[in-house]
Design an enzyme around this catalytic site. Structure first.
Site, PDB file in Angstrom:
ATOM      1  N   LEU A 176       0.754  -1.249   0.000  1.00 16.46           N
ATOM      2  CA  LEU A 176      -0.001   0.190  -0.095  1.00 16.46           C
ATOM      3  C   LEU A 176       0.812   1.256   0.183  1.00 16.46           C
ATOM      4  CD1 LEU A 176      -2.562  -1.115   2.645  1.00 16.46           C
ATOM      5  CD2 LEU A 176      -2.592  -1.379   0.154  1.00 16.46           C
ATOM      6  N   CYS A 177       0.539   2.161  -0.613  1.00 17.61           N
ATOM      7  CA  CYS A 177       1.173   3.576  -1.067  1.00 17.61           C
ATOM      8  C   CYS A 177       0.521   4.352   0.076  1.00 17.61           C
ATOM      9  CB  CYS A 177       1.068   3.996  -2.283  1.00 17.61           C
ATOM     10  SG  CYS A 177       1.901   5.675  -2.563  1.00 17.61           S
ATOM     11  N   LEU A 178       1.400   4.419   1.442  1.00 20.17           N
ATOM     12  CA  LEU A 178       0.689   5.375   2.355  1.00 20.17           C
ATOM     13  C   LEU A 178       2.037   6.182   2.760  1.00 20.17           C
ATOM     14  CD1 LEU A 178      -1.328   2.826   4.555  1.00 20.17           C
ATOM     15  CD2 LEU A 178      -1.961   4.404   2.795  1.00 20.17           C
ATOM     16  N   THR A 219      -5.306   5.495  -3.342  1.00 21.42           N
ATOM     17  CA  THR A 219      -3.835   5.673  -3.488  1.00 21.42           C
ATOM     18  C   THR A 219      -3.604   4.216  -4.139  1.00 21.42           C
ATOM     19  OG1 THR A 219      -1.996   5.453  -2.128  1.00 21.42           O
ATOM     20  CG2 THR A 219      -3.533   4.375  -1.262  1.00 21.42           C
TER      21      THR A 219
END
EC number: 2.3.2.23
Length: 246
Positions: A86-88, A121
């Site tokens: 996940l792009c966080l 995202t």
């Protein structure tokens, strides 16, 4: 292999997570690899995830805390692709924004906050509120019977899940049997052919109210009487009133 500093830091953070776990979150490292953590997020109330149980992983670099972990969610959830990085802001997608002062608790609180929002995202998906609710209901079963890693890391939760799933199954079975056995005349009585307040003519309405009171009085005077017969009597009376009004 974790550096001594990473080992020391993650050991300290695990102790903190045990002593003071964040709301709706538990997390622990793999016993054989302290760089691999597993978490469980319980869906918060007033969200489509309410009642859900979401398992995922944090994969830390060997030089943590100077670099961020990869974040994944394994349980189908309707918000993120399963088992996908996940792009966080606190994930390995953004090492430039990472703060070494952040902890496992900080990361998972941030993940929960993002999960309950609607921002998109890399790794996120779009589903309806109803789809998320359906997946929330299925999540406990998925973790308990379809996820080997969940069973290995959280055996005590698996035991609780099995007990809860059995309770739910019995509850659904009891409800199904009740619905099948219910007297159709009693059901009709509860649905009422017409409400007394809907009778337009004042005199007819007064007579209907008096007749209903008499029926209730007769029912109350018979403590061992049949409730079903009372409901049937009310249903027939209101049905006849409805016919009279047509």
């Amino acid at each position: 292999m974790a550096t001594k500093q990473a080992q020391k830091r993650l050991t300290k953070e695990y102790k903190m997570m045990v002593e003071n776990p964040p709301p709706f979150i538990i997390a622990r490292p793999n016993e054989e690899n302290i760089l691999e953590w597993h978490y469980v997020i319980s869906g918060p109330p007033d969200t489509p995830y309410d009642g859900g149980q979401y398992h995922g992983t944090l994969t830390f670099p060997s030089d943590y805390p100077y670099k961020p972990p990869a974040i994944r969610m394994i349980t189908p959830n309707g918000r993120f692709k399963e088992n996908t990085r996940l792009c966080l802001s606190m994930s390995d997608y953004h090492p430039d924004t990472w703060n070494p002062g952040w902890s496992v608790a900080t990361i998972l609180n941030g993940l929960l906050s993002f999960m309950t929002g609607d921002e998109s995202t890399t790794g996120s998906i779009t589903t309806t509120q109803q789809e998320k609710k359906i997946l929330a209901k299925k999540s406990m079963y998925y973790n308990t019977f379809n996820s080997t890693r969940f069973k290995l890391v959280f055996p005590e939760i698996v035991e609780k899940n099995i007990t809860e799933l059995q309770r739910r199954k019995q509850e659904e079975k009891d409800m199904s049997m009740f619905e099948k056995k219910e007297d159709p005349l009693v059901k009709a009585a509860r649905e009422k052919a017409i409400e007394v307040k809907d009778i337009v003519n004042p005199e007819d309405r007064i007579r209907a109210e008096q007749a209903l009171k008499e029926l209730e009085k007769q029912h109350n005077d018979k403590p061992n009487g049949s409730s079903s017969m009372f409901y049937i009597g009310v249903a027939l009376f209101l049905f006849l009133v409805g016919l009279f009004m047509k």
